[in-house]
Design a protein around this motif. Structure first.
Motif, short mmCIF file in Angstrom:
data_model
loop_
_atom_site.label_atom_id
_atom_site.label_comp_id
_atom_site.label_asym_id
_atom_site.label_seq_id
_atom_site.Cartn_x
_atom_site.Cartn_y
_atom_site.Cartn_z
N MET A 1 0.84 -1.19 0.00
CA MET A 1 0.00 0.00 0.00
C MET A 1 0.88 1.24 0.00
N SER A 2 0.60 2.17 -0.87
CA SER A 2 1.38 3.39 -0.95
C SER A 2 1.12 4.27 0.26
N PRO A 3 2.13 4.98 0.73
CA PRO A 3 1.92 5.90 1.86
C PRO A 3 1.15 7.12 1.44
N VAL A 4 0.65 7.85 2.43
CA VAL A 4 0.03 9.14 2.15
C VAL A 4 1.10 10.07 1.62
N MET A 5 0.77 10.83 0.60
CA MET A 5 1.73 11.77 0.03
C MET A 5 1.73 13.05 0.85
N ILE A 6 2.88 13.41 1.39
CA ILE A 6 3.02 14.60 2.21
C ILE A 6 4.00 15.54 1.53
N GLU A 7 3.68 16.81 1.54
CA GLU A 7 4.51 17.75 0.84
C GLU A 7 4.37 19.11 1.50
N THR A 8 5.45 19.86 1.54
CA THR A 8 5.43 21.17 2.16
C THR A 8 5.67 22.24 1.12
N ASN A 9 4.79 23.23 1.07
CA ASN A 9 4.95 24.36 0.16
C ASN A 9 5.27 25.62 0.96
N ALA A 10 5.72 26.62 0.24
CA ALA A 10 5.90 27.94 0.86
C ALA A 10 4.52 28.59 0.95
N ILE A 11 3.95 28.59 2.18
CA ILE A 11 2.58 29.08 2.36
C ILE A 11 2.60 30.57 2.60
N ALA A 12 1.73 31.29 1.90
CA ALA A 12 1.61 32.73 2.06
C ALA A 12 0.18 33.08 2.44
N ASP A 13 0.02 34.10 3.26
CA ASP A 13 -1.30 34.65 3.57
C ASP A 13 -1.27 36.10 3.10
N ILE A 14 -1.88 36.34 1.96
CA ILE A 14 -1.73 37.63 1.32
C ILE A 14 -3.08 38.22 0.93
N ARG A 15 -3.09 39.52 0.75
CA ARG A 15 -4.28 40.19 0.24
C ARG A 15 -4.21 40.14 -1.29
N ALA A 16 -5.17 39.45 -1.89
CA ALA A 16 -5.19 39.28 -3.34
C ALA A 16 -6.38 40.03 -3.93
N THR A 17 -6.20 40.51 -5.14
CA THR A 17 -7.24 41.28 -5.81
C THR A 17 -7.87 40.47 -6.93
N ILE A 18 -9.19 40.48 -6.98
CA ILE A 18 -9.91 39.83 -8.08
C ILE A 18 -9.73 40.67 -9.35
N THR A 19 -9.28 40.03 -10.41
CA THR A 19 -9.12 40.73 -11.69
C THR A 19 -10.21 40.37 -12.69
N GLU A 20 -10.89 39.24 -12.44
CA GLU A 20 -11.96 38.82 -13.36
C GLU A 20 -12.90 37.86 -12.64
N ASN A 21 -14.17 37.96 -12.93
CA ASN A 21 -15.18 37.04 -12.42
C ASN A 21 -16.05 36.64 -13.61
N ARG A 22 -15.87 35.40 -14.06
CA ARG A 22 -16.53 34.95 -15.29
C ARG A 22 -17.55 33.86 -14.97
N LEU A 23 -18.81 34.11 -15.26
CA LEU A 23 -19.88 33.15 -15.03
C LEU A 23 -19.87 32.11 -16.14
N ILE A 24 -19.78 30.81 -15.77
CA ILE A 24 -19.76 29.75 -16.79
C ILE A 24 -21.03 28.92 -16.78
N SER A 25 -21.87 29.09 -15.75
CA SER A 25 -23.18 28.45 -15.71
C SER A 25 -24.05 29.28 -14.79
N SER A 26 -25.25 28.81 -14.52
CA SER A 26 -26.16 29.60 -13.70
C SER A 26 -25.65 29.84 -12.29
N ASP A 27 -24.82 28.93 -11.76
CA ASP A 27 -24.37 29.08 -10.38
C ASP A 27 -22.87 28.81 -10.20
N ILE A 28 -22.12 28.79 -11.29
CA ILE A 28 -20.69 28.51 -11.20
C ILE A 28 -19.90 29.60 -11.91
N SER A 29 -18.87 30.09 -11.22
CA SER A 29 -18.01 31.14 -11.77
C SER A 29 -16.56 30.71 -11.74
#
Length: 268
Positions: A1-29
């Motif tokens: 049985m393969s082990p659980v895959m564990i990985e560490t990334n450089a985690i950031a907590d940042i203020r991000a700005t929305i540049t686009e909001n595109r509706l692709i269905s009645s309730d999904i963007s």
């Protein structure tokens, strides 16, 4: 049985700005956020935890798979199903919010044990698949997308290629669920270097898929969905039981040791 895959990334907590909001269905963007630090570190299968409002309502952040990375921006697929996702879905370009990530582990797209990848998803389980497909293409893997839904209106596959659909009512593609579609196409697949399945979607679908892949001895990775309050292993809201090599079970936190796990670990 393969082990659980564990990985560490450089985690950031940042203020991000929305540049686009595109509706692709009645309730999904598809919502695009400018966040260079997260985009640079992200891998397919990672997620972000987003504080969708400056107020305490909702109090907790919301987790979202990274749908795609484009330069210094990330795309998020959002389905409006509650107060938090409704706020996010209705946000306009220029809105900023705190984004924590990239979080969790990622799909393992490398290796010489397969040359064909089946990406199997149901509903908004397609969220991480575009990013994953593009990574697999860079590794020169052949990609087949199997996408399922209750009806044709539930099929979501923006940007995906080499598609096959399954609907419960037969309104589009194969009549039946997406795991049954996989069962039907397996005898027709010709692979010289092996096959691997990657999946995301509702737990009943993943349970059926895990059983199918075990039966056919096909390696498979599952991206599990769960409520995640913190995203960094503090709140314990995303604990799940998995199998262990000695035949017992243990608890893992999806935000730390997931959301991607080997299908062999999934408790049927």
């Amino acid at each position: 049985m393969s082990p659980v895959m564990i990985e560490t990334n450089a985690i950031a907590d940042i203020r991000a700005t929305i540049t686009e909001n595109r509706l692709i269905s009645s309730d999904i963007s598809i919502i695009t956020l400018e966040c260079p630090e997260i985009a640079a570190a992200a891998k397919p299968g990672n997620f972000v935890n987003i504080k969708v409002s400056e107020s305490t309502q909702p109090l907790l952040r919301r987790p979202f798979s990274i749908h795609n990375v484009r330069g210094s921006a990330i795309d998020i697929m959002v389905k409006s199903i509650g107060s938090g996702t409704a706020i996010f879905s209705n946000s306009v370009a220029g809105t900023s919010m705190m984004v924590l990530g990239p979080l969790g582990n990622s799909f393992n797209t490398s290796g010489q044990n397969f040359d064909t990848a089946i990406l199997l998803s149901g509903g908004v389980g397609t969220a991480p698949m575009l990013f994953l497909e593009r990574a697999l293409a860079l590794d020169q893997k052949t990609v087949i997308n199997l996408v399922g839904g209750r009806t044709k209106e539930d099929l979501i596959a923006p940007g995906l290629t080499n598609l096959m659909f399954a609907t419960d009512d037969g309104s589009a593609g194969f009549r039946g669920n997406v795991v049954e579609l996989l069962e039907s196409v397996l005898p027709t697949l010709e692979t010289k270097g092996g096959l691997k399945v990657f999946a995301c979607g509702p737990n009943p679908m993943l349970k059926a898929l895990a059983g199918c892949c075990r039966q056919h001895h096909i390696p498979c990775e599952l991206s599990l969905e769960s409520v995640m309050g913190c995203g960094i292993g503090i709140c314990y809201g995303c604990s799940v039981e998995i199998n262990t090599p000695d035949g017992s079970t243990r608890t893992l936190l999806l935000c730390k040791e997931g959301p991607v796990i080997d299908a062999e670990l999934f408790v049927l």
